[in-house]
Each structure stands twice: as C-alpha cells, then as structure tokens.
Design an enzyme around this catalytic site. Sequence first.
Site, PDB file in Angstrom:
ATOM      1  N   SER A   1       0.839  -1.205   0.000  1.00 30.31           N
ATOM      2  CA  SER A   1       0.000   0.000   0.000  1.00 30.31           C
ATOM      3  C   SER A   1       0.874   1.255   0.000  1.00 30.31           C
ATOM      4  CB  SER A   1      -0.946  -0.036   1.203  1.00 30.31           C
ATOM      5  OG  SER A   1      -1.939   0.947   1.120  1.00 30.31           O
TER       6      SER A   1
ATOM      7  N   ASP B   1      -8.553  -5.059  -6.293  1.00 30.83           N
ATOM      8  CA  ASP B   1      -8.036  -4.054  -5.358  1.00 30.83           C
ATOM      9  C   ASP B   1      -8.098  -2.665  -5.990  1.00 30.83           C
ATOM     10  OD1 ASP B   1      -6.751  -2.583  -3.437  1.00 30.83           O
ATOM     11  OD2 ASP B   1      -4.877  -3.720  -3.487  1.00 30.83           O
TER      12      ASP B   1
ATOM     13  N   HIS C   1      -7.626  -5.620  -0.441  1.00 27.78           N
ATOM     14  CA  HIS C   1      -6.372  -4.883  -0.274  1.00 27.78           C
ATOM     15  C   HIS C   1      -5.510  -5.456   0.853  1.00 27.78           C
ATOM     16  CE1 HIS C   1      -3.642  -1.540  -0.742  1.00 27.78           C
ATOM     17  NE2 HIS C   1      -3.828  -1.133   0.499  1.00 27.78           N
TER      18      HIS C   1
END
Length: 517
Positions: A327, A384, A451
Amino acid sequence: MQTLTPNADIFHAKRRRFTCNTHTSTLIPTKPLSVSPARKTNKEHLRNLENVLRTSSNSIDHIENVTSRQEKTTKNTSTSSLLGGLNLARIWPQMKAAVDEMSPKNLKRLQRLLSKSSEERSPKSKLGSKWRELHGLNNWAGLLDPLDENLRRELVRYGEFVQAAYHAFHSDPEGSPRHVALPDGSFKVTKSLYATSSVRLPKWIDDVAPDLRWMTKQTSWVGYVAVCDDPREIRRMGRREIVIALRGTATLLEWSENFRPNLVSMPEPKPDQSDPTRPKVECGFNSLYTTGDQHAPSLAESLVGEISRLVELYAGEELSISVTGHSLGAAIALLAADDIAERVPHAPPVAVFSFGGPRVGNREFADRLDSKGVKVLRVVNSQDVVTKVPGIFADNDKQGQSRNNGRSPGGIMEMVERNNPWAYSHVGAELRVDMKMSPYLKPNADVACCHDLEAYLHLVDGFLASNCPFRANAKRSLRKLLDEQRSNVKVLYTGKSLRLNRTFHDNGDVLPSPSSS
C-alpha cells in the site's frame, strides 16, 4: 471354456484362500474352501460380485448423504472398506469429483491449513546464480505466467518482511525504539525507519483523544532495514541480501498525505520547471519521504545513509538490495529505490517487490527508474481499487493502449499525459492475481479484504498461472486469513475452523467441495 460374468474385469481377487466375514450368503461358504484351478477364477469373481451387489446400495446412499451423522455411525466401517477397495470413478464417473473432495487426505490437509499451530512453508531451493533472474535481471520474463516456484517463495518471503513491520508498529504504536520479530532468523535489523508528515493538526485534537495520540504524531515508525548475516543462507541465496521493508498507512496524518494526489516535480540538480516531461510523483508520498524535523531526519536521509554504510561495510561481497512494501509502503518503496540508485555510491542491484501499491508518478518517473536499472515487480489483485488510483485512467490496460495510440504527432493522449496534473503511470512488471481464484475466499469480498496483505500472500501462494485453478498443494496456513478476514472467508471454512477437531473425528473421511459455498 469359462463363462465370465459382466464387468468381471473390474474386480480382482486378492488371494486364493480366504474366510468370509460374518455376513453370510448362500453363494459363499463360511469355511475355507480348496477348489480346482479350473473353477477357482469363476468362484472368486462370484464372491466379489456378490459383495458388491450386497453393499452397492449402501455405498450410493453414503455418497449422496455424506453429512448424515446417524447413517455414518451405523455404516462407517463397511463403507470405509468399500471406498478403499473399489474404483468408484470407474463405476460411477459422475462421482469422481465428489470422491476426490471427500478423501481423508483432503480433510487432513484442510485441518493442517486451519490449525493455529501449523505453519508449513514451501522448501527453499538453492538459488545460486539464478538469484539475478529472480531479482529482475530480465524483468521476470518467463517467470510470471506460469509463476516460477522459486519466485513464488521469494514473493511470500518479502511479504512476510512487511507483515513483520505491521506487527512491530501495531503491537506498540507509541514505542520507540521497537523490537521487530523477523520471519527469517538469518536476517538482523540494522536500522529503524521513520517518516514525517508535513501536515499539521491543531494541538487540541490530542487533548480530545489522548489515547489516540499515536494517530496524530508528526513522525511515525514505518519500517526497517535488515541484512542477512547467516553464512549458510548467504550461500543458498547466492549473495548477501539487504532488505528494506515498509508498512502501509496507519496514522491519521499518513491518511491525509494519501489524499494529496497532485503531481510534483522530483528534485534535480538543475531543474527546468517549464519542462512538461520532467519526472513527477504524488505530492503526499513525496512529502512523507522527504520531510524531516528537528527530532528526526527525513526518511530519505536516514535510508540513504544506512544503505551507504552497509554497502561500504560489505564491500567486495556480492550484494543485492530488495525494497518491499504494501500500500503506502509500496509507493514509498519506489521513491526509496530511485533515491538509492541515484545517491548511494557503487550501489548493488536494486529491485522493488510491492503488494497492492498505488500509482506513484508520471510516465517520465517510470522511465527514470528504468534508465537507472531499478527493477520493479508489482503484485496486483484485480479487485483491489488501491492499485487503480490516483490518476485519470480507471483501467490501466486501456491506459497503455491509449498511450501507444497517442504517440503520433499531435496525439491527444500524449498531450493529456504531459499536461494533466493527474496523468499517472504504473512502473515495472506486474503479477496479477484474482480473488475469485481462491476456493476459500468469497468472490464478492469487500474492499478491505481485496487490499489486505495476508489475502495477497494467500493468492500468491496459490497462484500457478492465469489459466489454471488455485494450487492444490498450497502451503500457507489459512489461520491468519481467518483471523483477519473471517467475514470474507466462505462460510463453510469459518464453520470448519470452529468445529475442526470435532468434525474431523465425527465425519471421518467426509469433506464438502471447497467451491460449494
């Protein structure tokens, strides 16, 4: 001349003399018999055929009612022996898949995957000189689809380094310095890394929620630098590896930096602000990487200093630098790799392995990384949404197609990419996984699960190729996935995890299909 019974070739006698069990038949004596060779084959076929005819109806009922505990209690012994001795796929071809899924082997495997105490790992191979290919020497050509088994293990290993960063932070958000429990005992942490936000919040916020002060801290721990110091592991990997692991967004100020999506120019010796083709990156990511204060240097200065020290310390050895993140950490990993390649003298090969990373910069930034020899492998989950932002293009495949079409003189897309402040581009090679390929996760899993880093590692561990089903012999435990994403795991397996020991003893060799719910 012998007269053979229909389908007699299916059954084979196991011995010439035997004593029947307590179930008697008018066709089968209860005492051992000695028969002449001429009649022996026919009699043995008759015995086997009679046994099958007597028990076939029970076996069919057992298969069709695998969840009936009462029926299993009364027929478990005879049915188990029948399933073990007959080729059901040949007699009832339509039952082949069901029989495979109901096998004790599959049930025991599921028990192992769901067990809290079981953490089985794929065996490590000696990489030798092959490490350069796994590190991106040829941009992972021929290694992604189908996925090379050594590369799969390496990706899971890098993901676990990032998980260690998450765990170290969340176990004590306000602690400093902190202990990092590395997943690989052959590595040692040499440096903690901190990122500082340029966003300022009013002081009264800390007074309102003093217990959440770590959420509003200007400077937060974001990761670490580790180096392999085990001679045996160094020989296995073919070099001494330096790993930089960076966690994702955790604090309020980090979230605020994520929502500063305008592109800003990267620092250069003699910048030309009027040049529309300058490399640019997202403002918030760049801020977290380059901002420092009186209490802590910037992440950039701290990281470059530590890598320079390690490169000098191990001068003369075969080295590599692997930057990994998830991320926000995936975004900062690109900035760090670019900086190391630019500023560290005699830098060894640098590669980025990212999970669920957003777009970071424009096309010129991607070209800049490529020109410096920085290799980037992005692991992307098709569901995602984080991997599709920021930027004006919702579909990255269409983005690449449009870009190619826009390179003609006066092309519209070329003009948009060069002049639009939201014209982002992904970097490097891509390994695309899909949540729908997992037999354990719901196909409509929520945004958070799509995610989630553990979900990523689960999908990587089970990935064979884009046109193949989930790997049947995947090693990664499902326990952590259940703990973190229980609501997104199929109900069958959440129930199994709660009743596993009881189910294993009560149901014996019965396991429903993974794709049934």
